[in-house]
Design a protein around this motif. Structure first.
Motif, mmCIF file in Angstrom:
data_model
loop_
_atom_site.group_PDB
_atom_site.id
_atom_site.type_symbol
_atom_site.label_atom_id
_atom_site.label_comp_id
_atom_site.label_asym_id
_atom_site.label_seq_id
_atom_site.Cartn_x
_atom_site.Cartn_y
_atom_site.Cartn_z
ATOM 1 N N PHE A 169 -4.804 -9.493 -2.324
ATOM 2 C CA PHE A 169 -4.265 -8.949 -1.068
ATOM 3 C C PHE A 169 -3.838 -7.498 -1.256
ATOM 4 O O PHE A 169 -4.099 -6.636 -0.409
ATOM 5 C CB PHE A 169 -3.086 -9.805 -0.598
ATOM 6 N N ALA A 170 -3.186 -7.198 -2.388
ATOM 7 C CA ALA A 170 -2.743 -5.831 -2.665
ATOM 8 C C ALA A 170 -3.928 -4.895 -2.871
ATOM 9 O O ALA A 170 -3.891 -3.738 -2.435
ATOM 10 C CB ALA A 170 -1.826 -5.811 -3.885
ATOM 11 N N VAL A 171 -5.000 -5.351 -3.522
ATOM 12 C CA VAL A 171 -6.197 -4.522 -3.705
ATOM 13 C C VAL A 171 -6.796 -4.143 -2.358
ATOM 14 O O VAL A 171 -7.128 -2.980 -2.109
ATOM 15 C CB VAL A 171 -7.245 -5.256 -4.581
ATOM 16 N N VAL A 172 -6.923 -5.118 -1.477
ATOM 17 C CA VAL A 172 -7.493 -4.856 -0.156
ATOM 18 C C VAL A 172 -6.585 -3.911 0.631
ATOM 19 O O VAL A 172 -7.052 -2.959 1.268
ATOM 20 C CB VAL A 172 -7.724 -6.179 0.607
ATOM 21 N N SER A 173 -5.294 -4.141 0.571
ATOM 22 C CA SER A 173 -4.339 -3.301 1.285
ATOM 23 C C SER A 173 -4.364 -1.862 0.778
ATOM 24 O O SER A 173 -4.400 -0.905 1.565
ATOM 25 C CB SER A 173 -2.939 -3.890 1.137
ATOM 26 N N CYS A 174 -4.371 -1.682 -0.535
ATOM 27 C CA CYS A 174 -4.397 -0.338 -1.121
ATOM 28 C C CYS A 174 -5.715 0.370 -0.833
ATOM 29 O O CYS A 174 -5.731 1.577 -0.564
ATOM 30 C CB CYS A 174 -4.151 -0.411 -2.618
ATOM 31 N N SER A 175 -6.804 -0.364 -0.886
ATOM 32 C CA SER A 175 -8.104 0.235 -0.578
ATOM 33 C C SER A 175 -8.156 0.720 0.866
ATOM 34 O O SER A 175 -8.684 1.802 1.149
ATOM 35 C CB SER A 175 -9.228 -0.775 -0.826
ATOM 36 N N ALA A 176 -7.610 -0.066 1.771
ATOM 37 C CA ALA A 176 -7.568 0.350 3.177
ATOM 38 C C ALA A 176 -6.695 1.580 3.352
ATOM 39 O O ALA A 176 -7.028 2.487 4.139
ATOM 40 C CB ALA A 176 -7.055 -0.794 4.043
ATOM 41 N N ALA A 177 -5.591 1.663 2.615
ATOM 42 C CA ALA A 177 -4.714 2.832 2.710
ATOM 43 C C ALA A 177 -5.410 4.088 2.202
ATOM 44 O O ALA A 177 -5.323 5.153 2.827
ATOM 45 C CB ALA A 177 -3.427 2.597 1.926
ATOM 46 N N VAL A 178 -6.116 3.978 1.087
ATOM 47 C CA VAL A 178 -6.828 5.133 0.535
ATOM 48 C C VAL A 178 -7.941 5.567 1.484
ATOM 49 O O VAL A 178 -8.117 6.757 1.760
ATOM 50 C CB VAL A 178 -7.385 4.815 -0.871
ATOM 51 N N TYR A 179 -8.688 4.604 1.999
ATOM 52 C CA TYR A 179 -9.759 4.928 2.940
ATOM 53 C C TYR A 179 -9.196 5.560 4.208
ATOM 54 O O TYR A 179 -9.714 6.574 4.680
ATOM 55 C CB TYR A 179 -10.549 3.667 3.295
ATOM 56 N N GLY A 180 -8.131 4.993 4.733
ATOM 57 C CA GLY A 180 -7.541 5.516 5.964
ATOM 58 C C GLY A 180 -6.955 6.905 5.806
ATOM 59 O O GLY A 180 -7.084 7.757 6.684
ATOM 60 N N THR A 181 -6.337 7.157 4.671
ATOM 61 C CA THR A 181 -5.740 8.476 4.438
ATOM 62 C C THR A 181 -6.805 9.505 4.118
ATOM 63 O O THR A 181 -6.714 10.648 4.549
ATOM 64 C CB THR A 181 -4.717 8.408 3.302
ATOM 65 N N GLY A 182 -7.817 9.112 3.364
ATOM 66 C CA GLY A 182 -8.883 10.047 3.019
ATOM 67 C C GLY A 182 -9.717 10.438 4.221
ATOM 68 O O GLY A 182 -10.310 11.507 4.256
ATOM 69 N N ARG A 183 -9.754 9.584 5.216
ATOM 70 C CA ARG A 183 -10.566 9.829 6.400
ATOM 71 C C ARG A 183 -9.869 10.728 7.402
ATOM 72 O O ARG A 183 -10.514 11.502 8.089
ATOM 73 C CB ARG A 183 -10.873 8.478 7.037
ATOM 74 N N ALA A 221 0.800 -1.219 0.000
ATOM 75 C CA ALA A 221 0.000 0.000 0.000
ATOM 76 C C ALA A 221 0.838 1.276 0.000
ATOM 77 O O ALA A 221 0.282 2.370 0.120
ATOM 78 C CB ALA A 221 -0.933 0.002 1.209
ATOM 79 N N ALA A 222 2.136 1.182 -0.152
ATOM 80 C CA ALA A 222 2.992 2.368 -0.053
ATOM 81 C C ALA A 222 2.673 3.413 -1.127
ATOM 82 O O ALA A 222 2.577 4.606 -0.821
ATOM 83 C CB ALA A 222 4.460 1.962 -0.127
ATOM 84 N N ALA A 223 2.505 2.993 -2.359
ATOM 85 C CA ALA A 223 2.217 3.944 -3.439
ATOM 86 C C ALA A 223 0.864 4.613 -3.223
ATOM 87 O O ALA A 223 0.731 5.826 -3.388
ATOM 88 C CB ALA A 223 2.259 3.251 -4.795
ATOM 89 N N SER A 224 -0.132 3.840 -2.847
ATOM 90 C CA SER A 224 -1.463 4.406 -2.608
ATOM 91 C C SER A 224 -1.436 5.412 -1.463
ATOM 92 O O SER A 224 -2.051 6.473 -1.551
ATOM 93 C CB SER A 224 -2.462 3.304 -2.266
ATOM 94 N N LEU A 225 -0.733 5.071 -0.426
ATOM 95 C CA LEU A 225 -0.634 5.963 0.729
ATOM 96 C C LEU A 225 0.049 7.271 0.348
ATOM 97 O O LEU A 225 -0.438 8.359 0.690
ATOM 98 C CB LEU A 225 0.126 5.255 1.848
ATOM 99 N N LEU A 226 1.127 7.183 -0.393
ATOM 100 C CA LEU A 226 1.852 8.384 -0.810
ATOM 101 C C LEU A 226 1.010 9.259 -1.730
ATOM 102 O O LEU A 226 0.919 10.481 -1.520
ATOM 103 C CB LEU A 226 3.152 7.984 -1.518
#
Length: 183
Positions: A151-165, A112-117
């Motif tokens: 696994f990567a889809v779920v991880s990236c989705s959680a990162a986007v949701y967590g950062t957007g929130r 999820a590093a790229a999504s988080l960044l």
């Protein structure tokens, strides 16, 4: 070809060698150009999305800079995943059971590093796109393919949701904890 306990004859060895060599003759160039075509298509789709995206970003970036940031984040993430898969296989080869399975070590790869960044610097729309692209590349690079991509889809989705929130200073920490919990 042979069951457990059967004697392996030269004919069976010839069949095994033929199976191993199938798919390798003349295919590396086809695989390279096919993969290159997929990567170019994915980056073109990302460019079109960055060009026509809606929504504000944390930084005032032009579409060219936003695409450059997303593309470089995906490139670095893909390199990290490849290194992580190689490292996982290397470490697993040296360990005793139950730690001799490379799948266990692949969970340490920061999918999820790229999504988080991208979510922190640009916006959540491009972050989700970056996450889906890196998940696709994870599926192409991983020995297991589809399970790692999921696994990567779920991880990236959680990162986007967590950062957007979260939009405080500790948003990276909170998003990281959310990603870790979801993973």
């Amino acid at each position: 070809l042979a069951r457990e306990g059967d004697t392996v004859t030269p004919a069976i060895l010839t069949q095994i060698a033929a199976i191993k060599s199938t798919g390798h003759a003349g295919r590396p160039w086809h695989n390279f150009f096919g993969l290159l075509f997929v990567v170019i298509g994915v980056y073109w789709a990302a460019w079109k999305f960055a060009e026509h995206r809606t929504g504000g970003s944390s930084l005032t970036l032009s579409k060219h800079k936003a695409f450059a940031l997303v593309a470089s984040a995906i490139l670095v993430q893909t390199a990290l995943m490849k290194i992580g898969f190689i490292f996982g296989e290397s470490v697993a080869a040296r360990m005793a059971a139950p730690f001799n399975d490379p799948v266990i070590w692949n969970f340490a790869i920061p999918f999820a590093a790229a999504s988080l960044l991208v979510a922190m610097l640009v916006d959540t729309q491009l972050a989700f796109l970056a996450g889906m692209i890196t998940a696709l590349f994870a599926g192409l690079l991983a020995p297991g393919g589809m399970p790692k991509a999921l696994f990567a889809v779920v991880s990236c989705s959680a990162a986007v949701y967590g950062t957007g929130r979260y939009r405080e200073r500790q948003s990276v920490t909170l998003a990281g904890l959310l990603v870790g919990g979801v993973n």
